[in-house]
Design a protein around this motif. Structure first.
Motif, PDB file in Angstrom:
ATOM      1  N   ASP A 135       0.829  -1.250   0.048  1.00  0.00           N
ATOM      2  CA  ASP A 135      -0.240   0.126  -0.193  1.00  0.00           C
ATOM      3  C   ASP A 135       1.131   0.725   0.459  1.00  0.00           C
ATOM      4  OD1 ASP A 135      -1.895   1.697  -0.206  1.00  0.00           O
ATOM      5  OD2 ASP A 135      -2.139   1.346   2.148  1.00  0.00           O
ATOM      6  N   LYS A 136       2.026   1.044   0.511  1.00  0.00           N
ATOM      7  CA  LYS A 136       3.223   2.260   0.481  1.00  0.00           C
ATOM      8  C   LYS A 136       3.708   2.490  -0.534  1.00  0.00           C
ATOM      9  CE  LYS A 136       7.160   4.115   2.899  1.00  0.00           C
ATOM     10  NZ  LYS A 136       8.272   3.466   3.629  1.00  0.00           N
ATOM     11  N   THR A 137       3.746   0.967  -0.845  1.00  0.00           N
ATOM     12  CA  THR A 137       4.834   1.511  -2.401  1.00  0.00           C
ATOM     13  C   THR A 137       3.809   1.782  -4.001  1.00  0.00           C
ATOM     14  OG1 THR A 137       5.169  -0.869  -2.768  1.00  0.00           O
ATOM     15  CG2 THR A 137       7.000   0.040  -1.470  1.00  0.00           C
ATOM     16  N   ASN A 138       2.632   0.967  -3.805  1.00  0.00           N
ATOM     17  CA  ASN A 138       1.561   1.103  -5.202  1.00  0.00           C
ATOM     18  C   ASN A 138       0.675   1.314  -4.186  1.00  0.00           C
ATOM     19  OD1 ASN A 138       4.503  -0.801  -5.417  1.00  0.00           O
ATOM     20  ND2 ASN A 138       4.040  -0.116  -7.643  1.00  0.00           N
ATOM     21  N   VAL A 170       4.306  -9.983  -3.496  1.00  0.00           N
ATOM     22  CA  VAL A 170       4.702  -9.549  -4.560  1.00  0.00           C
ATOM     23  C   VAL A 170       5.890  -9.157  -5.554  1.00  0.00           C
ATOM     24  CG1 VAL A 170       3.325  -8.589  -6.743  1.00  0.00           C
ATOM     25  CG2 VAL A 170       2.220  -9.097  -5.166  1.00  0.00           C
ATOM     26  N   TRP A 171       6.406  -9.747  -5.931  1.00  0.00           N
ATOM     27  CA  TRP A 171       8.232  -9.299  -6.023  1.00  0.00           C
ATOM     28  C   TRP A 171       7.959  -8.038  -7.280  1.00  0.00           C
ATOM     29  CZ3 TRP A 171      12.280 -13.672  -7.373  1.00  0.00           C
ATOM     30  CH2 TRP A 171      11.920 -14.850  -6.333  1.00  0.00           C
ATOM     31  N   ASP A 172       9.214  -7.034  -6.378  1.00  0.00           N
ATOM     32  CA  ASP A 172       9.105  -5.893  -7.129  1.00  0.00           C
ATOM     33  C   ASP A 172       9.544  -6.120  -8.590  1.00  0.00           C
ATOM     34  OD1 ASP A 172      11.933  -6.525  -6.964  1.00  0.00           O
ATOM     35  OD2 ASP A 172      12.495  -4.834  -6.441  1.00  0.00           O
ATOM     36  N   ASN A 173      10.425  -6.944  -9.220  1.00  0.00           N
ATOM     37  CA  ASN A 173      10.192  -7.270 -10.785  1.00  0.00           C
ATOM     38  C   ASN A 173       8.787  -7.920 -11.322  1.00  0.00           C
ATOM     39  OD1 ASN A 173      13.124  -7.278 -10.245  1.00  0.00           O
ATOM     40  ND2 ASN A 173      13.496  -8.812 -10.054  1.00  0.00           N
ATOM     41  N   THR A 174       7.803  -7.998 -10.822  1.00  0.00           N
ATOM     42  CA  THR A 174       6.594  -9.507 -11.164  1.00  0.00           C
ATOM     43  C   THR A 174       6.119  -7.637 -11.815  1.00  0.00           C
ATOM     44  OG1 THR A 174       6.654 -11.010  -9.896  1.00  0.00           O
ATOM     45  CG2 THR A 174       4.962  -9.725 -11.206  1.00  0.00           C
ATOM     46  N   ILE A 175       5.718  -6.197 -10.505  1.00  0.00           N
ATOM     47  CA  ILE A 175       5.373  -5.151 -11.249  1.00  0.00           C
ATOM     48  C   ILE A 175       6.455  -4.962 -11.936  1.00  0.00           C
ATOM     49  CG2 ILE A 175       5.077  -2.740 -10.183  1.00  0.00           C
ATOM     50  CD1 ILE A 175       3.931  -4.570  -6.940  1.00  0.00           C
ATOM     51  N   ARG A 176       6.898  -4.708 -11.650  1.00  0.00           N
ATOM     52  CA  ARG A 176       7.798  -3.964 -13.046  1.00  0.00           C
ATOM     53  C   ARG A 176       7.630  -4.553 -14.787  1.00  0.00           C
ATOM     54  NH1 ARG A 176      12.883  -4.703 -11.508  1.00  0.00           N
ATOM     55  NH2 ARG A 176      13.743  -5.151 -12.482  1.00  0.00           N
ATOM     56  N   LYS A 177       8.003  -5.501 -14.868  1.00  0.00           N
ATOM     57  CA  LYS A 177       8.028  -6.039 -15.620  1.00  0.00           C
ATOM     58  C   LYS A 177       6.933  -5.958 -16.305  1.00  0.00           C
ATOM     59  CE  LYS A 177      12.998  -7.639 -14.958  1.00  0.00           C
ATOM     60  NZ  LYS A 177      13.228  -9.157 -14.993  1.00  0.00           N
ATOM     61  N   THR A 178       6.036  -6.303 -16.578  1.00  0.00           N
ATOM     62  CA  THR A 178       4.689  -7.002 -15.776  1.00  0.00           C
ATOM     63  C   THR A 178       3.233  -5.898 -16.110  1.00  0.00           C
ATOM     64  OG1 THR A 178       3.782  -8.152 -13.752  1.00  0.00           O
ATOM     65  CG2 THR A 178       4.446  -9.652 -15.575  1.00  0.00           C
ATOM     66  N   THR A 179       2.567  -5.357 -16.481  1.00  0.00           N
ATOM     67  CA  THR A 179       1.170  -4.587 -16.855  1.00  0.00           C
ATOM     68  C   THR A 179       0.148  -4.711 -15.533  1.00  0.00           C
ATOM     69  OG1 THR A 179      -0.715  -6.331 -18.041  1.00  0.00           O
ATOM     70  CG2 THR A 179       1.263  -4.697 -19.375  1.00  0.00           C
ATOM     71  N   LEU A 180      -0.350  -3.512 -15.322  1.00  0.00           N
ATOM     72  CA  LEU A 180      -1.115  -3.636 -13.600  1.00  0.00           C
ATOM     73  C   LEU A 180      -2.223  -5.455 -14.275  1.00  0.00           C
ATOM     74  CD1 LEU A 180      -2.397  -2.359 -11.138  1.00  0.00           C
ATOM     75  CD2 LEU A 180      -3.707  -1.246 -13.120  1.00  0.00           C
ATOM     76  N   ASN A 181      -2.898  -5.485 -14.662  1.00  0.00           N
ATOM     77  CA  ASN A 181      -3.706  -6.228 -15.524  1.00  0.00           C
ATOM     78  C   ASN A 181      -2.735  -7.653 -14.808  1.00  0.00           C
ATOM     79  OD1 ASN A 181      -6.032  -5.150 -16.101  1.00  0.00           O
ATOM     80  ND2 ASN A 181      -5.495  -4.583 -17.643  1.00  0.00           N
ATOM     81  N   GLU A 182      -1.347  -7.441 -15.682  1.00  0.00           N
ATOM     82  CA  GLU A 182      -1.223  -9.020 -15.576  1.00  0.00           C
ATOM     83  C   GLU A 182      -0.811  -9.306 -14.387  1.00  0.00           C
ATOM     84  OE1 GLU A 182       0.896  -9.080 -19.970  1.00  0.00           O
ATOM     85  OE2 GLU A 182       2.099  -8.760 -18.361  1.00  0.00           O
ATOM     86  N   THR A 183      -0.745  -8.341 -13.764  1.00  0.00           N
ATOM     87  CA  THR A 183      -0.087  -8.314 -12.032  1.00  0.00           C
ATOM     88  C   THR A 183      -0.702  -8.877 -11.283  1.00  0.00           C
ATOM     89  OG1 THR A 183       1.108  -6.975 -11.876  1.00  0.00           O
ATOM     90  CG2 THR A 183       0.850  -6.661 -10.196  1.00  0.00           C
ATOM     91  N   LEU A 184      -2.661  -8.297 -11.713  1.00  0.00           N
ATOM     92  CA  LEU A 184      -3.626  -8.640 -10.710  1.00  0.00           C
ATOM     93  C   LEU A 184      -3.920 -10.368 -11.067  1.00  0.00           C
ATOM     94  CD1 LEU A 184      -6.500  -5.556 -11.830  1.00  0.00           C
ATOM     95  CD2 LEU A 184      -5.706  -6.301  -9.885  1.00  0.00           C
ATOM     96  N   PHE A 185      -3.640 -10.758 -12.762  1.00  0.00           N
ATOM     97  CA  PHE A 185      -4.231 -11.882 -12.446  1.00  0.00           C
ATOM     98  C   PHE A 185      -2.525 -12.990 -11.540  1.00  0.00           C
ATOM     99  CE2 PHE A 185      -1.861 -15.836 -14.515  1.00  0.00           C
ATOM    100  CZ  PHE A 185      -3.604 -16.557 -14.570  1.00  0.00           C
ATOM    101  N   ILE A 186      -1.918 -12.422 -11.254  1.00  0.00           N
ATOM    102  CA  ILE A 186      -0.506 -12.842 -10.715  1.00  0.00           C
ATOM    103  C   ILE A 186      -1.590 -13.246  -9.538  1.00  0.00           C
ATOM    104  CG2 ILE A 186       1.158 -13.410  -9.791  1.00  0.00           C
ATOM    105  CD1 ILE A 186       2.393 -11.903 -12.589  1.00  0.00           C
ATOM    106  N   PHE A 187      -2.126 -11.618  -8.768  1.00  0.00           N
ATOM    107  CA  PHE A 187      -2.561 -11.926  -7.652  1.00  0.00           C
ATOM    108  C   PHE A 187      -3.809 -12.497  -7.194  1.00  0.00           C
ATOM    109  CE2 PHE A 187      -5.445 -10.559  -4.872  1.00  0.00           C
ATOM    110  CZ  PHE A 187      -5.004  -9.904  -3.580  1.00  0.00           C
TER     111      PHE A 187
END
Length: 474
Positions: free
Chosen positions: A246-249, A299-316
């Protein structure tokens, strides 16, 4: 999406370890080579994962292009796991080397434990501990770390080689100094756990020669659960830096809350964390850790940096599936059963082993301090031979989490199947996932279905278009 954490070393001190991978689905019949248009409009050659990959050697002289070349339409869907020629060769080489290193690591550990017994080294360590003190507890606290360190040092070459491979293939960016420090911390934690469990085990063997295996199961299991409980707070931060998501993203957390509401799941914002993995690795990952109040999604920071928001939502969504579907609970129950079976087998086999080889090993019964080395060897054997069962159990859970992730983002993320498939494509590219793992390796090691299979499933899973009922999100 992949397992993570140091807690597994504690479980290895007790029973069957978990490691990786999955059963291959039906063979694919498409052409192994396909055209792909990059962002600059250039047509680049890619290799497509297939059951029996073929790689054509590069031609020494490119053919002359036709006068009126056909217009190549950009590929807009990710229906297969594809890699460039160079990336394909790296993924295969890196993965196959990893399989070899795993079996080398197992072989070194088994050989070391056996030779320590066969050459009488274990008996000499016992005699040394008994000369230093007559107190049985202190004897165990001397004997156990010497034995464990000796075996671990014999396994170290495989770990060193694996890290050198990870650096060579740009999967790791961790310096040797940092890696050595992490290894030392991990060994210290492992030694502490081994001394605790070894002392309890030795005491129970001497107090109850016939029921020690069941009593140890009852005593050790709550301790393991407690270690899993405290791991996110006390153990994991020793190796990586965590920050509140919540602090970083904050925008990602707001989007995640839409997914959690759809899932009927309550994950407090302060239970979502970002892990600064980029200081040590280039890989992508996310995972669920802890139990009860310590349970969290990371969630790893690499995941957020290398994928889109929607792709990160699927991972979540995939990780949320582990929450909703009770996979942590199921994993604990599976571990309890496996641990119980392993302890009973140890009880039966250790007596047979001592009757047959105890004289040569200079071990005079189960109550002998040196008998702990026999149990260590048996644990290593059971851990290895049980790997396919653990892998199959894990694969089933990971596939269920994939289904849940696809269903929970449907209607929230446009074209959710394509988004999920592309997330797997990025994961494979970045992590050099094997496009065609050998069936035996898949069966023995894979804790997740092969990435190519997961991608195809994500792209094709659409019960809504077929007017079928989704499996989890009604």
């Amino acid at each position: 999406m992949k397992g993570s954490g140091c807690t597994g070393r504690f479980l290895a001190a007790l029973v069957i370890c978990c490691v990786v991978l999955a059963c291959r689905t039906a063979a694919q019949t498409h052409d192994p080579r396909a055209a792909k248009v990059d962002a600059n409009g250039n047509c680049t050659e890619v290799l497509v994962a297939q059951e029996k990959p073929t790689v054509d050697p590069p031609t020494t002289q490119p053919p002359e292009p036709p006068r009126n070349p056909p217009v190549m339409e950009a590929k807009t869907e990710t229906d297969r796991y594809t890699l460039s020629h160079e990336r394909y060769e790296k993924a295969v080489a890196y993965s196959r080397a990893g399989y070899a290193v795993y079996f080398l690591w197992v072989g070194l550990g088994l050989a070391a434990a056996w030779l320590f017994l066969r050459l009488g080294i274990v008996a000499k360590i016992r005699d040394f501990a008994e000369r230093l003190t007559e107190h049985r507890l202190l004897q165990g606290l001397i004997f156990i770390p010497i034995l464990i360190i000796g075996v671990e040092v014999c396994e170290l070459p495989a770990l060193l080689y694996w890290h050198s491979l990870s650096l060579r293939y740009a999967q790791s960016v961790q310096s040797w100094g940092s890696w050595s420090l992490d290894w030392a911390k991990e060994e210290a934690l492992f030694l502490g756990a081994a001394m605790l469990f070894g002392s309890i085990l030795l005491w129970l063997i001497r107090r109850s020669p016939r029921r020690w295996w069941a009593l140890f199961w009852l005593a050790a299991f709550p301790i393991v659960i407690f270690m899993v409980f405290i791991s996110p707070w006390l153990i994991d931060p020793l190796f990586n830096k965590y920050e509140p998501l919540d602090k970083t993203n904050p925008e990602l957390v707001s989007a995640i809350e839409k997914v959690t509401r759809r899932a009927g799941l309550s994950i407090p914002r302060d239970h979502m964390f970002l892990m600064r993995a980029s200081s040590k690795t280039n890989q992508i990952n996310a995972y669920v850790a802890g139990v009860g109040a310590s349970k969290r999604v990371v969630v790893w920071d690499n995941t957020i940096r290398k994928t889109t928001l929607n792709e990160t939502l699927f991972i979540f969504g995939h990780e949320a599936g582990h929450y909703v579907l009770g996979h942590v609970r199921n994993g604990i129950m599976f571990f309890a059963l496996a641990f119980f079976v392993a302890m009973y087998l140890c009880y039966r086999v250790v007596n047979f082993s001592l009757e047959k080889w105890g004289g040569a090993w200079r071990i005079y019964g189960p109550q002998d301090l040196a008998c702990l080395a026999v149990l260590l060897l048996l644990f290593k054997i059971f851990s290895f031979v049980s790997m396919p069962v653990e892998s199959a159990f894990s694969r089933a859970q990971e596939h269920s989490a994939d289904v849940f992730g696809l269903e929970v983002i449907h209607g929230i993320v446009p074209n959710s199947g394509e988004v999920a498939a592309h997330a797997f494509q990025i994961l494979g590219q970045e992590d050099l996932s094997d496009p065609n793992p050998p069936p035996f390796i898949t069966f023995w090691l894979y804790s997740h279905p092969p990435l190519a299979d997961r991608l195809v499933f994500a792209h094709s899973y659409d019960p809504w278009a077929k007017r079928q009922e989704p499996r989890y999100i009604k």
